[in-house]
Write a protein that holds these residues in place. Structure first.
Motif, PDB file in Angstrom:
ATOM      1  N   SER B 239       0.842  -1.203   0.000  1.00  0.00           N
ATOM      2  CA  SER B 239       0.000   0.000   0.000  1.00  0.00           C
ATOM      3  C   SER B 239       0.873   1.247   0.000  1.00  0.00           C
ATOM      4  N   THR B 240       1.908   1.214   0.809  1.00  0.00           N
ATOM      5  CA  THR B 240       2.827   2.345   0.910  1.00  0.00           C
ATOM      6  C   THR B 240       3.518   2.582  -0.425  1.00  0.00           C
ATOM      7  N   GLU B 241       4.002   1.500  -0.993  1.00  0.00           N
ATOM      8  CA  GLU B 241       4.689   1.588  -2.282  1.00  0.00           C
ATOM      9  C   GLU B 241       3.745   2.171  -3.351  1.00  0.00           C
ATOM     10  N   GLY B 242       2.528   1.654  -3.389  1.00  0.00           N
ATOM     11  CA  GLY B 242       1.562   2.100  -4.384  1.00  0.00           C
ATOM     12  C   GLY B 242       1.172   3.549  -4.193  1.00  0.00           C
ATOM     13  N   ALA B 243       1.016   3.956  -2.945  1.00  0.00           N
ATOM     14  CA  ALA B 243       0.602   5.333  -2.667  1.00  0.00           C
ATOM     15  C   ALA B 243       1.670   6.312  -3.123  1.00  0.00           C
ATOM     16  N   ILE B 244       2.913   6.021  -2.804  1.00  0.00           N
ATOM     17  CA  ILE B 244       4.002   6.919  -3.188  1.00  0.00           C
ATOM     18  C   ILE B 244       4.147   6.967  -4.706  1.00  0.00           C
ATOM     19  N   ASN B 246       1.952   6.337  -7.002  1.00  0.00           N
ATOM     20  CA  ASN B 246       0.841   6.983  -7.681  1.00  0.00           C
ATOM     21  C   ASN B 246       0.743   8.472  -7.377  1.00  0.00           C
ATOM     22  N   PHE B 247       1.104   8.842  -6.157  1.00  0.00           N
ATOM     23  CA  PHE B 247       1.131  10.271  -5.819  1.00  0.00           C
ATOM     24  C   PHE B 247       2.145  10.981  -6.730  1.00  0.00           C
TER      25      PHE B 247
END
Lengths: 335, 335
Positions: B239-244, B246-247
């Motif tokens: 989730s952390t990886e994806g959030a960063i 995509n942000f």
């Protein structure tokens, strides 16, 4: 009034005023609505007295109740206390309100919704379902986001059916892509429960099941409904929130580190603002308690007026689209 | 050579070359090291023939083995196949290598480490432990990140003791802050397992237990060791990886949206680059398989040369600090 919302002003981090400002803005824009403001009457009146718009004031009915659960740990006890939250549900069950909005304790809200509004027939367990914004301006539903730490395959299937109906109406998608969130995309990965849930969803002809997905691509809009147990969903949501918050914080720090980057930051300010706003959970407002025979929205504990306002707008959409009856239809429940 | 690393060149997404370039760079900078390059000899030789540095070439010993597990789903079968991964562990058990690095399948790596290098006495279950970078340039260990979908309180305590030792040595922290990751910080929240784990950690005088933490603040450096079951840990990480990711993607798009913001982006480029680099998991390189009687590092499947190089650097730190014996000491195992 055509629509009436019972709004629990207590139990949120920022207090009465944020709820009140959100309500006033919403009522100004929506003449068909009435809001029951259940909370600290004194605080509400102090602000209302400064407002000149009498038409709006008429549609904000104050219910004085400062009580919040005396012991959050004791859900059973909380259910029998006369709190602002329970007042909201009484308005609902007395048909004086069409929907409830609260930022109070999730566990108690869920239990109270189940006890007072009752579970929908054919649905084993209610769940929490926030709407999450993606980088494509689309949104997806994530559920369960914390109501049920553990789940069964049948619960996940129930939630899929309900979220599917929500997605059709609120996200305006004809054939929502429903995914199971797993620690890998390979068919053999995951727990027994998720394996069973996959079998159920593959069989279901009314669900556009798109397989296992990892949390990595969700914010890129990889599905419209993301299904998971409440423990995993809660961790995902908070990890995502933390990652964005901290990335933005570090970027800001680095932008202020030199004269050149400061100028750059100034010129590119609009891009930052837009990005932060798009991915801000507050821009979408609330989670739904689903699986109960009522529209119950749970605002984030840290909601500000913008968050509450957007939660009210979500409720408006749900009410005006008669979503509850649509869900019952999908579930084969007589309406 | 003082230190020897068995490096599994197979089973990663980007192929042999990334492993090879990382090895060459590492060997150039570390004359005390030898690397067993276990993989496709033909591909390796083709590149090595273009390299003039004979001293480095002497310290890269090729073990030709193109085999990867024939059926990843079948861990038991995989353990008995002669793959590049199993060759690495044979080098380890024959005392020809001091550590193993692989980007192959996590489940198989864990099982093979347990079977061939053996569990440490007093440790119930091995786990995966990546190092995660924070916005303060500090790092923390997250475990378990996917080896054990379910956990017991005792496992979490074992992992706390080992990670604590790792943090002291690799993060150079005297008294690492050890937290249990939970869906809320209130003492009563969470599963039975996490409640029991909290009781164990509170009693442990050698652990600086700092309580429950939510995933939200981890990237701000709220603890040095973050303990959780492998299911939750895996979801958090992705989730952390994806959030960063995509942000950053959205921000980039918004920066290119107008002439002004484009200029701004150009001037503030350095700040973006620094931010992305600080929070890039590749800058820290690998996860550790802990709880086994060997140093076993698992690189991300999508690792590039930078990721592999940093994984090798981590192994170097662990070897030169004699971390395995320090852990045995902490666990009260005779060394």
């Amino acid at each position: 009034m055509k629509y009436k919302i019972a709004f629990d002003f207590n139990g949120n981090d920022l207090g009465t005023l944020e709820c009140l400002y959100a309500s006033i803005q919403f009522l100004k824009e929506n003449p068909d609505y009435l809001i029951y403001a259940v909370g600290n009457e004194e605080e509400i009146i102090a602000v209302l007295s400064q407002i000149k718009d009498n038409e709006v004031k008429k549609r904000l009915l104050i219910v004085n109740n400062l009580a919040v659960p005396s012991d959050k740990k004791n859900v059973r006890k909380s259910l029998h206390e006369k709190t602002s939250m329970s007042d909201c549900f009484d308005l609902l069950t007395n048909k004086e309100a069409d929907a409830v909005l609260s930022a109070g304790d999730s566990g108690i809200l869920l239990s109270m919704a189940t006890l007072k509004a009752k579970r929908l027939d054919n649905v084993a367990r209610p769940a929490f379902m926030p709407i999450v914004p993606t980088i494509n301006q689309s949104k997806f539903f994530l559920l369960d986001a914390g109501a049920n730490l553990e789940t069964k395959a049948e619960y996940l299937q129930d939630w899929a059916i309900i979220a599917n109906a929500f997605a059709k109406v609120l996200l305006k998608i004809d054939n929502p892509r429903v995914a199971l969130i797993n620690i890998g995309t390979e068919d053999y990965k995951g727990t027994q429960v998720i394996q069973e849930a996959q079998a159920l969803l593959k069989e279901n002809q009314n669900i556009n099941y798109v397989g296992f997905q990892e949390p990595r691509d969700l914010l890129a809009g990889s599905c419209d409904v993301a299904l998971i147990d409440g423990y995993g969903g809660n961790l995902m949501l908070k990890s995502t929130e933390g990652a964005i918050k901290n990335f933005a914080k570090l970027l800001k720090k680095n932008l202020l580190a030199s004269f050149i980057t400061k100028i750059g930051a100034l010129l590119s300010k609009k891009a930052f603002k837009t990005t932060a706003e798009v991915l801000d959970y507050r821009s979408v407002g609330a989670a739904w308690v689903i699986g109960v025979n009522a529209l119950v929205a749970k605002a984030h504990g840290a909601s500000d007026r913008k968050a509450f306002y957007n939660a009210l707008k979500q409720i408006k959409l749900a009410l005006e689209n008669d979503i509850l009856n649509k869900i019952k239809n999908e579930l084969g429940i007589d309406v």
